[in-house]
Design an enzyme around this catalytic site. Structure first.
Site, PDB file in Angstrom:
ATOM      1  N   THR A 288       0.811  -1.228   0.000  1.00 16.11           N
ATOM      2  CA  THR A 288       0.000   0.000   0.000  1.00 16.11           C
ATOM      3  C   THR A 288       0.839   1.270   0.000  1.00 16.11           C
ATOM      4  OG1 THR A 288      -0.104  -0.303   2.389  1.00 16.11           O
ATOM      5  CG2 THR A 288      -2.051  -0.956   1.129  1.00 16.11           C
TER       6      THR A 288
ATOM      7  N   ARG B 161      21.403  -4.367   3.101  1.00 17.05           N
ATOM      8  CA  ARG B 161      22.327  -3.919   2.042  1.00 17.05           C
ATOM      9  C   ARG B 161      23.790  -4.044   2.459  1.00 17.05           C
ATOM     10  NH1 ARG B 161      19.346   1.613   0.896  1.00 17.05           N
ATOM     11  NH2 ARG B 161      17.460   0.874  -0.141  1.00 17.05           N
TER      12      ARG B 161
ATOM     13  N   CYS C 238      17.666   5.160  -3.427  1.00 14.67           N
ATOM     14  CA  CYS C 238      17.127   5.750  -4.660  1.00 14.67           C
ATOM     15  C   CYS C 238      18.111   6.689  -5.379  1.00 14.67           C
ATOM     16  CB  CYS C 238      15.819   6.470  -4.375  1.00 14.67           C
ATOM     17  SG  CYS C 238      15.786   7.333  -2.798  1.00 14.67           S
TER      18      CYS C 238
ATOM     19  N   GLY D  64      10.375  10.322  -1.895  1.00 12.97           N
ATOM     20  CA  GLY D  64      11.467   9.509  -1.360  1.00 12.97           C
ATOM     21  C   GLY D  64      11.320   9.234   0.122  1.00 12.97           C
TER      22      GLY D  64
ATOM     23  N   GLU E  47      21.464   9.551   4.501  1.00  9.82           N
ATOM     24  CA  GLU E  47      21.496   9.443   3.043  1.00  9.82           C
ATOM     25  C   GLU E  47      22.915   9.604   2.489  1.00  9.82           C
ATOM     26  OE1 GLU E  47      18.727   8.608   1.746  1.00  9.82           O
ATOM     27  OE2 GLU E  47      18.675   9.183  -0.365  1.00  9.82           O
TER      28      GLU E  47
ATOM     29  N   HIS F 137      14.591  12.411  -8.386  1.00 11.33           N
ATOM     30  CA  HIS F 137      15.741  12.993  -7.671  1.00 11.33           C
ATOM     31  C   HIS F 137      16.708  13.552  -8.711  1.00 11.33           C
ATOM     32  CE1 HIS F 137      14.098  11.222  -4.186  1.00 11.33           C
ATOM     33  NE2 HIS F 137      14.984  10.282  -3.923  1.00 11.33           N
TER      34      HIS F 137
HETATM   35  N1  LIG Z   1      10.189   6.085  -1.527  1.00 16.98           N
HETATM   36  C1  LIG Z   1      11.333   5.897  -2.176  1.00 16.98           C
HETATM   37  O1  LIG Z   1      11.699   6.673  -3.083  1.00 16.98           O
HETATM   38  C2  LIG Z   1      12.221   4.726  -1.832  1.00 16.98           C
HETATM   39  C3  LIG Z   1      13.320   4.466  -2.661  1.00 16.98           C
HETATM   40  C4  LIG Z   1      14.160   3.386  -2.357  1.00 16.98           C
HETATM   41  C5  LIG Z   1      13.885   2.597  -1.274  1.00 16.98           C
HETATM   42  N2  LIG Z   1      12.826   2.871  -0.473  1.00 16.98           N
HETATM   43  C6  LIG Z   1      12.576   1.974   0.681  1.00 16.98           C
HETATM   44  O2  LIG Z   1      11.439   1.170   0.345  1.00 16.98           O
HETATM   45  C7  LIG Z   1      10.680   0.883   1.519  1.00 16.98           C
HETATM   46  C8  LIG Z   1       9.249   1.384   1.329  1.00 16.98           C
HETATM   47  O3  LIG Z   1       9.276   2.798   1.114  1.00 16.98           O
HETATM   48  P1  LIG Z   1       7.945   3.624   0.814  1.00 16.98           P
HETATM   49  O4  LIG Z   1       8.421   4.977   0.441  1.00 16.98           O
HETATM   50  O5  LIG Z   1       7.056   2.885  -0.133  1.00 16.98           O
HETATM   51  O6  LIG Z   1       7.260   3.657   2.275  1.00 16.98           O
HETATM   52  P2  LIG Z   1       5.712   3.904   2.661  1.00 16.98           P
HETATM   53  O7  LIG Z   1       5.028   4.678   1.591  1.00 16.98           O
HETATM   54  O8  LIG Z   1       5.754   4.467   4.033  1.00 16.98           O
HETATM   55  O9  LIG Z   1       5.077   2.414   2.708  1.00 16.98           O
HETATM   56  C9  LIG Z   1       5.370   1.512   3.742  1.00 16.98           C
HETATM   57  C10 LIG Z   1       4.613   0.205   3.530  1.00 16.98           C
HETATM   58  O10 LIG Z   1       4.958  -0.692   4.596  1.00 16.98           O
HETATM   59  C11 LIG Z   1       3.759  -1.101   5.272  1.00 16.98           C
HETATM   60  N3  LIG Z   1       4.008  -1.225   6.714  1.00 16.98           N
HETATM   61  C12 LIG Z   1       4.284  -0.238   7.592  1.00 16.98           C
HETATM   62  N4  LIG Z   1       4.417  -0.759   8.841  1.00 16.98           N
HETATM   63  C13 LIG Z   1       4.187  -2.093   8.733  1.00 16.98           C
HETATM   64  C14 LIG Z   1       4.139  -3.167   9.659  1.00 16.98           C
HETATM   65  N5  LIG Z   1       4.337  -2.971  10.967  1.00 16.98           N
HETATM   66  N6  LIG Z   1       3.880  -4.417   9.195  1.00 16.98           N
HETATM   67  C15 LIG Z   1       3.663  -4.626   7.872  1.00 16.98           C
HETATM   68  N7  LIG Z   1       3.668  -3.641   6.949  1.00 16.98           N
HETATM   69  C16 LIG Z   1       3.939  -2.389   7.371  1.00 16.98           C
HETATM   70  C17 LIG Z   1       2.733  -0.008   5.002  1.00 16.98           C
HETATM   71  O11 LIG Z   1       1.435  -0.570   5.140  1.00 16.98           O
HETATM   72  P3  LIG Z   1       0.152   0.323   5.629  1.00 16.98           P
HETATM   73  O12 LIG Z   1      -0.252   1.175   4.466  1.00 16.98           O
HETATM   74  O13 LIG Z   1      -0.854  -0.714   5.979  1.00 16.98           O
HETATM   75  O14 LIG Z   1       0.632   1.141   6.797  1.00 16.98           O
HETATM   76  C18 LIG Z   1       3.096   0.341   3.544  1.00 16.98           C
HETATM   77  O15 LIG Z   1       2.527  -0.628   2.696  1.00 16.98           O
HETATM   78  C19 LIG Z   1      11.429   1.562   2.682  1.00 16.98           C
HETATM   79  O16 LIG Z   1      12.293   0.636   3.297  1.00 16.98           O
HETATM   80  C20 LIG Z   1      12.220   2.660   1.988  1.00 16.98           C
HETATM   81  O17 LIG Z   1      13.359   3.049   2.706  1.00 16.98           O
HETATM   82  C21 LIG Z   1      11.966   3.898  -0.741  1.00 16.98           C
END
Ligand SMILES: NC(=O)c1ccc[n+]([C@@H]2O[C@H](COP(=O)([O-])OP(=O)(O)OC[C@H]3O[C@@H](n4cnc5c(N)ncnc54)[C@H](OP(=O)(O)O)[C@@H]3O)[C@@H](O)[C@H]2O)c1
Length: 388
Positions: free
Chosen positions: A36, A137, A174, A204, A226, A266
């Site tokens: 989600t 990582r 990223c 991000g 970062e 970015h």
């Molecule tokens: N955003 C970027 O540009 C980017 C780039 C590279 C890597 N990342 C990495 O990718 C990962 C996800 O990033 P995001 O930006 O997509 O984060 P996000 O939008 O905050 O999404 C987090 C997801 O994890 C779920 N979650 C949170 N707490 C949980 C729990 N206790 N048990 C199970 N599921 C849980 C959330 O579900 P609910 O909706 O139900 O809360 C949601 O589906 C992170 O580790 C981040 O560092 C992100």
């Protein structure tokens, strides 16, 4: 080309078909952990109509579990929630529940503290986990893989699989994804030192990442951890895989990172100092002509050109270039570079990477496509995970 390769049309996302080198076969069941969130949504989008993989196990937190995906997700991407994902029940991110779906390949978009132990458990249960989280990582035997840059590091996944049955393959941070893609074709000219300043989009920081009042009309010159990640990960990705670990490239890298009020993409200003003054035409044609293993294999999410060199004086820009890349399935997978300036032994250049596509879900999916195409993962028969 592989022995079993055939030329055949395969669905390539909405409204588009692309010649595939891979024979039609039952698609492999896969799960998305954190389905989600922003990165999770990109996975859902990219898996719609995917020729190798079929989503059967979307999971998230207890806040979202138990509801149909289409009803519980706050969709932030263009267009509607993909049709095949809408009725799927969002599962709790629980090992038994996930394994019961028959999926043995998982894409992880979980916060790092949750991802760490769960991804290990999945590996011990024979699963392949392609993760965006930073939790593993730095593990010696876990590659940080960008298929165009270090496909040979996939050998570390085999070392893991011989020990655990499964493997964890990480995607990079990223901003790092954009930096390593820009640096790879420059390596042949002898890198001496790299300095990068980033202008990173709000997405991000995830869906609940930043308060609007903090970022609207503002620039924040700090993103926790970062700058360290960019240096550490870039050295590992450009390093040499040997005996089940990576010897990092001994390259001096300094980074300064800012959060800017941009939705996606970015931008980074990169300064590369070479050991000697390079031939400028050769440097530019090396950037523009860069191709690698995913392009040779014709992987579904591989952009035809991983780097697009723009010649205009005011590109790249997030609004215009974040979604660079073709064909349709590979939109957002190309890194756009522009404004190259040479001064003595140094090159200054801007690069732009789509942070949630090339910088996250797209690269992890491409990693899985590479592992599939190279026959590194167990392939399903109709009885063990195959799905039409
Ligand atoms: N955003 C970027 O540009 C980017 C780039 C590279 C890597 N990342 C990495 O990718 C990962 C996800 O990033 P995001 O930006 O997509 O984060 P996000 O939008 O905050 O999404 C987090 C997801 O994890 C779920 N979650 C949170 N707490 C949980 C729990 N206790 N048990 C199970 N599921 C849980 C959330 O579900 P609910 O909706 O139900 O809360 C949601 O589906 C992170 O580790 C981040 O560092 C992100």
């Amino acid at each position: 080309m592989r022995k079993n390769a055939i030329s055949k049309d395969t669905t390539d996302g909405p409204g588009r078909r692309r010649a595939s080198r891979f024979p039609a076969r039952p698609r492999i069941k896969v799960g998305i952990l954190g389905c989600t969130g922003i990165v999770g949504q990109q996975f859902v989008r990219l898996l719609e109509g995917h020729p190798f993989f079929k989503l059967v196990a979307p999971s998230a937190s207890p806040r979202s579990a138990g509801e149909p995906y289409g009803e519980v997700v706050s969709w932030v991407l263009d267009g509607d929630v993909p049709r095949s994902a809408r009725p799927l029940e969002v599962l709790e991110t629980d090992i038994a529940r996930l394994l019961a779906t028959g999926a043995r390949i998982f894409f992880s978009a979980l916060p790092a503290p949750i991802a760490g132990p769960l991804e290990k458990l999945l590996r011990e249960n024979g699963c392949f986990v392609f993760t965006n989280a930073s939790a593993h990582r730095a593990d010696e035997d876990v590659p940080i893989l960008v298929p165009e840059i270090n496909p040979e590091h996939m050998s570390l996944a085999l070392t893991q699989a011989s020990r655990w049955g499964g493997a964890i393959v990480a995607g990079p941070n990223c901003a790092t994804a954009g930096l390593v893609t820009t640096l790879k074709p420059l390596e042949e000219f002898g890198l001496n030192r790299v300095s990068v300043t980033t202008f990173q989009a709000i997405s991000g920081a995830g869906r609940r990442g930043l308060a609007a009042l903090d970022i609207a009309g503002n620039v924040i010159p700090f993103i926790r951890n970062e700058e360290e990640k960019i240096g550490r990960e870039t050295r590992k990705i450009l390093g040499r895989a040997e005996q089940g670990a990576v010897a990092p490239l001994p390259l001096e890298i300094t980074a300064s990172c800012c959060r800017v009020p941009v939705r996606e993409g970015h931008l980074m200003s990169i300064e590369v100092e070479f050991h000697e003054k390079p031939d400028t035409d050769r440097v530019l044609s090396s950037l523009n002509g860069f191709r690698s293993r995913p392009q040779e294999l014709g992987l579904p999410t591989a952009p035809e050109r991983p780097i697009i060199l723009r010649t205009e004086e005011d590109r790249p820009q997030p609004i215009l270039d974040a979604w660079a890349g073709s064909p349709e399935r590979a939109r957002g997978m190309a890194v756009t570079v522009g404004r190259p300036r040479f001064l003595g032994r140094s090159l200054q250049i801007f690069a732009l990477v789509h942070n949630t596509v090339r910088g996250a879900a797209g690269t992890c999916l491409l990693n899985a496509e590479l592992a599939f195409a190279e026959r590194l993962m167990p392939r399903p028969g109709r009885s063990n995970g195959g799905a039409r």
